[in-house]
Write a protein that holds these residues in place. Structure first.
Motif, PDB file in Angstrom:
ATOM      1  N   SER A  46       0.828  -1.210   0.000  1.00  0.00           N
ATOM      2  CA  SER A  46       0.000   0.000   0.000  1.00  0.00           C
ATOM      3  C   SER A  46       0.861   1.258   0.000  1.00  0.00           C
ATOM      4  O   SER A  46       0.575   2.224  -0.719  1.00  0.00           O
ATOM      5  N   PHE A  47       1.903   1.281   0.808  1.00  0.00           N
ATOM      6  CA  PHE A  47       2.802   2.435   0.833  1.00  0.00           C
ATOM      7  C   PHE A  47       3.463   2.635  -0.526  1.00  0.00           C
ATOM      8  O   PHE A  47       3.569   3.756  -1.019  1.00  0.00           O
ATOM      9  N   SER A  48       3.900   1.540  -1.129  1.00  0.00           N
ATOM     10  CA  SER A  48       4.566   1.621  -2.427  1.00  0.00           C
ATOM     11  C   SER A  48       3.627   2.160  -3.500  1.00  0.00           C
ATOM     12  O   SER A  48       3.985   3.056  -4.277  1.00  0.00           O
ATOM     13  N   GLY A  49       2.405   1.627  -3.544  1.00  0.00           N
ATOM     14  CA  GLY A  49       1.442   2.051  -4.554  1.00  0.00           C
ATOM     15  C   GLY A  49       0.975   3.480  -4.375  1.00  0.00           C
ATOM     16  O   GLY A  49       0.915   4.249  -5.343  1.00  0.00           O
ATOM     17  N   THR A  50       0.648   3.856  -3.141  1.00  0.00           N
ATOM     18  CA  THR A  50       0.144   5.214  -2.902  1.00  0.00           C
ATOM     19  C   THR A  50       1.227   6.267  -3.118  1.00  0.00           C
ATOM     20  O   THR A  50       0.942   7.358  -3.622  1.00  0.00           O
ATOM     21  N   LEU A 103      -3.765   8.600   0.503  1.00  0.00           N
ATOM     22  CA  LEU A 103      -3.898   9.340  -0.745  1.00  0.00           C
ATOM     23  C   LEU A 103      -4.268  10.805  -0.525  1.00  0.00           C
ATOM     24  O   LEU A 103      -4.396  11.558  -1.499  1.00  0.00           O
ATOM     25  N   THR A 104      -4.430  11.199   0.734  1.00  0.00           N
ATOM     26  CA  THR A 104      -4.795  12.576   1.061  1.00  0.00           C
ATOM     27  C   THR A 104      -3.595  13.289   1.678  1.00  0.00           C
ATOM     28  O   THR A 104      -3.245  13.042   2.837  1.00  0.00           O
ATOM     29  N   PRO A 105      -2.927  14.163   0.905  1.00  0.00           N
ATOM     30  CA  PRO A 105      -1.704  14.821   1.398  1.00  0.00           C
ATOM     31  C   PRO A 105      -1.895  15.616   2.685  1.00  0.00           C
ATOM     32  O   PRO A 105      -0.961  15.736   3.480  1.00  0.00           O
ATOM     33  N   SER A 106      -3.094  16.152   2.902  1.00  0.00           N
ATOM     34  CA  SER A 106      -3.316  16.937   4.113  1.00  0.00           C
ATOM     35  C   SER A 106      -3.336  16.062   5.365  1.00  0.00           C
ATOM     36  O   SER A 106      -3.164  16.565   6.481  1.00  0.00           O
ATOM     37  N   ILE A 107      -3.536  14.759   5.178  1.00  0.00           N
ATOM     38  CA  ILE A 107      -3.547  13.825   6.316  1.00  0.00           C
ATOM     39  C   ILE A 107      -2.211  13.119   6.451  1.00  0.00           C
ATOM     40  O   ILE A 107      -1.636  13.036   7.541  1.00  0.00           O
ATOM     41  N   VAL A 108      -1.729  12.578   5.346  1.00  0.00           N
ATOM     42  CA  VAL A 108      -0.436  11.874   5.345  1.00  0.00           C
ATOM     43  C   VAL A 108       0.505  12.584   4.374  1.00  0.00           C
ATOM     44  O   VAL A 108       0.309  12.493   3.164  1.00  0.00           O
ATOM     45  N   PRO A 109       1.512  13.291   4.868  1.00  0.00           N
ATOM     46  CA  PRO A 109       2.459  14.005   4.000  1.00  0.00           C
ATOM     47  C   PRO A 109       3.233  13.038   3.103  1.00  0.00           C
ATOM     48  O   PRO A 109       3.404  11.862   3.426  1.00  0.00           O
ATOM     49  N   SER A 110       3.721  13.561   1.997  1.00  0.00           N
ATOM     50  CA  SER A 110       4.468  12.729   1.047  1.00  0.00           C
ATOM     51  C   SER A 110       5.745  12.175   1.663  1.00  0.00           C
ATOM     52  O   SER A 110       6.218  11.101   1.269  1.00  0.00           O
ATOM     53  N   ALA A 111       6.307  12.899   2.643  1.00  0.00           N
ATOM     54  CA  ALA A 111       7.525  12.413   3.305  1.00  0.00           C
ATOM     55  C   ALA A 111       7.266  11.104   4.033  1.00  0.00           C
ATOM     56  O   ALA A 111       8.112  10.194   4.040  1.00  0.00           O
ATOM     57  N   VAL A 112       6.087  10.996   4.648  1.00  0.00           N
ATOM     58  CA  VAL A 112       5.724   9.755   5.346  1.00  0.00           C
ATOM     59  C   VAL A 112       5.579   8.619   4.343  1.00  0.00           C
ATOM     60  O   VAL A 112       6.014   7.484   4.590  1.00  0.00           O
ATOM     61  N   LEU A 113       4.969   8.912   3.200  1.00  0.00           N
ATOM     62  CA  LEU A 113       4.825   7.895   2.159  1.00  0.00           C
ATOM     63  C   LEU A 113       6.184   7.434   1.647  1.00  0.00           C
ATOM     64  O   LEU A 113       6.378   6.250   1.367  1.00  0.00           O
ATOM     65  N   TRP A 114       7.113   8.385   1.542  1.00  0.00           N
ATOM     66  CA  TRP A 114       8.448   8.032   1.056  1.00  0.00           C
ATOM     67  C   TRP A 114       9.124   7.058   2.016  1.00  0.00           C
ATOM     68  O   TRP A 114       9.695   6.051   1.589  1.00  0.00           O
ATOM     69  N   TYR A 115       9.070   7.358   3.302  1.00  0.00           N
ATOM     70  CA  TYR A 115       9.681   6.458   4.283  1.00  0.00           C
ATOM     71  C   TYR A 115       8.964   5.110   4.310  1.00  0.00           C
ATOM     72  O   TYR A 115       9.593   4.061   4.488  1.00  0.00           O
ATOM     73  N   GLY A 116       7.650   5.138   4.105  1.00  0.00           N
ATOM     74  CA  GLY A 116       6.898   3.896   4.092  1.00  0.00           C
ATOM     75  C   GLY A 116       7.273   3.011   2.921  1.00  0.00           C
ATOM     76  O   GLY A 116       7.484   1.799   3.088  1.00  0.00           O
ATOM     77  N   GLN A 117       7.380   3.597   1.722  1.00  0.00           N
ATOM     78  CA  GLN A 117       7.740   2.788   0.564  1.00  0.00           C
ATOM     79  C   GLN A 117       9.201   2.369   0.609  1.00  0.00           C
ATOM     80  O   GLN A 117       9.583   1.334   0.067  1.00  0.00           O
TER      81      GLN A 117
END
Length: 216
Positions: A100-104, A158-172
């Protein structure tokens, strides 16, 4: 239709086919307009960079298509047997989080679908496995709750205001360790049980083959 009319219609039909092919290729992101004109229209296969790009894109698309079916045998086996025996729920959850982290992350960054489509199909199938295992082991209510929580989590990712892109980067970036940990937990579960339960040998083989291709 006479011979002359047929000759006149032939170039038009060929152009229509090329136009349809151009739309399909551009929609799938397999080539740039310049490469399409050079390779398809001009039949200039000496353009090595364009050839490499086209082959790479086609292989990526093939992986996406293959991933849409890779876990289907596992889903069908669990559904048919009515049991998720031997399948680690924790392992499934870790794999689902990693996918999920990778895809989002790829989606929010605007990457082409061929680069993250595999994650989408794997996430759908892994979710189905999780729902079935929980439904057969803990009840349908908890399975529905799990599905709802996962859907809400994806929406949040998928909502940047809730989960910043930096968090997604670390997750993926942590997806490989999470997947490896999930596989290790599944191995330990198999060892403790003394059997593989409802694990599908076909799915395991296809996943191993896909991992080998990604390494190569």
């Amino acid at each position: 239709m006479g011979v002359e009319e047929a000759v006149k219609e032939a170039p038009k039909a060929a152009m229509d086919i090329i136009a349809l092919l151009r739309d399909l290729v551009f929609y799938l992101g397999l080539m740039t307009p310049a490469c399409f004109e050079d390779l398809v229209v001009g039949l200039n296969f000496s353009n090595i960079p364009c050839v490499k790009m086209a082959v790479s894109k086609c292989l990526g698309l093939g992986i996406v298509v293959g991933s849409s079916l890779v876990k289907l045998p596992q889903v069908l086996k669990i559904a048919k047997s009515g049991s998720g025996e031997g399948i680690s729920v924790v392992g499934v959850l870790l794999e689902l989080v990693a996918i999920s982290f990778s895809g989002t992350y790829s989606f929010t960054q605007g990457f082409p679908f061929s680069s993250y489509g595999e994650s989408v199909f794997l996430a759908i199938q892994t979710t189905m496995i999780g729902v079935l295992v929980i439904a057969f082991s803990r009840g349908k209510l908890q399975a529905l709750l799990f599905a709802a929580l996962y859907a809400g989590s994806v929406w949040a990712l998928l909502t940047p205001s809730i989960v910043p892109s930096a968090v997604l980067w670390y997750g993926q970036a942590a997806n490989i360790p999470m997947i490896l940990l999930g596989k290790f937990i599944q191995i330990v579960t198999n060892f403790r049980n003394g059997h593989t339960g409802q694990l599908s040998s076909i799915t395991c083989f296809l996943l191993a083959l896909g991992d080998r291709k990604s390494v190569v």
